[in-house]
Design an enzyme around this catalytic site. Structure first.
Site, short mmCIF file in Angstrom:
data_model
loop_
_atom_site.label_atom_id
_atom_site.label_comp_id
_atom_site.label_asym_id
_atom_site.label_seq_id
_atom_site.Cartn_x
_atom_site.Cartn_y
_atom_site.Cartn_z
N LYS A 24 41.68 52.19 38.61
CA LYS A 24 42.87 51.73 39.34
C LYS A 24 44.09 51.80 38.45
O LYS A 24 44.00 51.68 37.22
CB LYS A 24 42.69 50.31 39.90
CG LYS A 24 42.66 49.17 38.88
CD LYS A 24 44.04 48.63 38.51
CE LYS A 24 43.94 47.80 37.25
NZ LYS A 24 45.03 47.66 36.40
N PRO A 109 37.92 54.72 30.43
CA PRO A 109 37.82 53.98 29.18
C PRO A 109 37.89 52.46 29.41
O PRO A 109 38.53 52.01 30.38
CB PRO A 109 39.02 54.47 28.37
CG PRO A 109 39.93 55.11 29.34
CD PRO A 109 39.13 55.55 30.52
N GLY A 116 38.33 49.64 34.03
CA GLY A 116 37.04 50.32 33.85
C GLY A 116 35.84 49.40 34.04
O GLY A 116 34.88 49.76 34.71
N SER A 118 35.83 46.46 35.68
CA SER A 118 35.84 45.98 37.07
C SER A 118 35.30 47.05 38.01
O SER A 118 34.61 46.74 38.99
CB SER A 118 37.27 45.63 37.49
OG SER A 118 37.80 44.64 36.64
N ASP A 151 40.35 42.29 39.60
CA ASP A 151 40.53 43.64 40.13
C ASP A 151 39.32 44.14 40.92
O ASP A 151 39.38 45.21 41.53
CB ASP A 151 40.73 44.65 38.98
CG ASP A 151 41.99 44.40 38.19
OD1 ASP A 151 42.95 43.85 38.76
OD2 ASP A 151 42.01 44.77 37.00
O1 C5P Z 1 40.10 38.40 36.35
P1 C5P Z 1 39.82 39.05 35.04
O2 C5P Z 1 38.47 38.66 34.48
O3 C5P Z 1 40.01 40.53 35.04
O4 C5P Z 1 40.89 38.47 34.03
C1 C5P Z 1 40.79 38.61 32.63
C2 C5P Z 1 41.82 37.73 31.98
O5 C5P Z 1 43.14 38.24 32.22
C3 C5P Z 1 41.87 36.30 32.47
O6 C5P Z 1 40.94 35.48 31.79
C4 C5P Z 1 43.30 35.89 32.18
O7 C5P Z 1 43.46 35.58 30.81
C5 C5P Z 1 44.07 37.18 32.43
N1 C5P Z 1 44.60 37.25 33.80
C6 C5P Z 1 45.67 36.44 34.14
N2 C5P Z 1 46.17 36.50 35.41
C7 C5P Z 1 45.65 37.33 36.33
C8 C5P Z 1 44.57 38.17 36.00
C9 C5P Z 1 44.06 38.10 34.72
O8 C5P Z 1 46.19 35.67 33.31
N3 C5P Z 1 46.16 37.37 37.56
#
Ligand code: C5P
Length: 315
Positions: A24, A109, A116, A118, A151
């Site tokens: 994405k 990557p 990647g 997700s 994501d």
């Molecule tokens: O949801 P995901 O596991 O991909 O998010 C990884 C990290 O990215 C979260 O722990 C957070 O620190 C940050 N994040 C965020 N706000 C979002 C998405 C991700 O702060 N909307």
């Protein structure tokens, strides 16, 4: 005539399925203030592009994962791998043991701003749903996906979509035509939480506006309907770019090289460090990639188009 009992074969499901899942990019990424749960409220326009991982899921006695391809040696194969987490989450929801042998071929990557990890979670949900003949609706898969990462729901459906909440609440967006991208993958990784934390730091220090600089997604949405690459080029926005550039100043050279070589737009992909360049046609993208290769400002270059569907069975 009816068959003798026991002569009718048991209905059996597939023993092996294969799923292809795209990377994405974010055409618009507006980041609000940090919420109490640690996430940031987003308004983002996702697009799935034609750079794919492949996942095979086979009947097995227990849950295993083998990874090959791009960066395979550095990826976890246990519970910390999102494909494994996804298979476990789906099995938990269905109340079945997570019996599956997963084989992942990476081209997207990791920790590159292309989702990647997700993507692999979305692929595992779709693959195991088919292997275990669960037949869950897309909405049900997206609900499980939301528990795995912000994501992941988008990568179940793919296409072009608006993401709100922390990115997990997705609704499709009308996007006509095909958009052509050069994807410049950088050396090394950037961790998503580190980039969000850097944005918070820049905001606290007064170096970035506290509210989103990208603002609403309206211009991008209008450009997507209009099929005009120049209008889209002028509307692309990413609030995470200043944070990624603060952590990796060398990306400025990558972006400048793309602009110098005729890209309609240059932007950081999600939390980086991948950079994206928009071109008017596939030929223009190919020419741009060839010229960029001579600059030595990235590790690999890919040509990709979007939108493409999300995680899908391929046989
Ligand atoms: O949801 P995901 O596991 O991909 O998010 C990884 C990290 O990215 C979260 O722990 C957070 O620190 C940050 N994040 C965020 N706000 C979002 C998405 C991700 O702060 N909307």
């Amino acid at each position: 005539m009816t068959a003798e009992p026991g002569t009718i074969p048991e209905p059996s499901g597939p023993v092996r399925v294969r799923v292809r899942v795209p990377a994405k990019i974010n055409l618009h990424l507006s980041v609000g203030p940090r919420r109490d749960d640690g996430f940031h409220g987003l308004a983002t326009v996702y697009q799935a592009i034609s750079l794919y991982d492949e996942l095979t899921a086979e009947d097995a006695d227990d849950l295993t994962l083998t990874v090959r391809g791009e960066g395979a040696e550095d990826l976890p194969t246990g519970r910390r791998n999102l494909a494994v987490a996804a298979a476990r989450a789906l099995a938990g929801r269905l109340g079945v043991p997570p019996r599956v042998r997963l084989t992942l071929t990476k081209r997207i990557p990791a920790a590159a701003g292309l989702a990647g990890g997700s993507a692999d979670a979305a692929a595992a949900l779709v693959a195991c749903d088919a292997l275990w003949q669960a037949g869950l609706s897309r909405a049900a898969l997206e609900e499980i996906a939301a528990g795995l990462g912000s994501d992941v729901p988008f990568l179940v459906g793919g296409g072009t979509a608006l993401g709100t909440g922390r990115g997990e609440a997705v609704s499709p967006v009308l996007a006509t035509g095909r958009w052509h991208w050069v994807v410049a993958v950088a050396d090394g990784e950037l961790s998503t939480p580190t980039v969000y934390a850097e944005l918070d730091r820049l905001r606290d220090a007064g170096e970035q506006p506290v509210e989103s600089a990208a603002g609403p997604a309206d211009r991008v949405l209008a450009a997507l309907r209009g099929q005009d690459p120049r209008a889209l080029a002028g509307a692309l926005a990413n609030d995470l770019a200043p944070a990624a550039l603060s952590l990796r100043p060398a990306l400025r050279r990558t972006l400048a090289a793309g602009t110098e070589e005729g890209a309609l737009a240059a932007l950081v992909s999600g939390s980086g460090p991948t950079c994206l360049f928009l071109a008017a046609t596939r030929e223009a993208a190919a020419g741009l990639a060839a010229r960029l290769a001579g600059h030595g400002v990235c590790r690999t270059l890919h040509l990709a188009h979007g939108p493409v569907p999300g995680a899908r069975l391929t046989d």
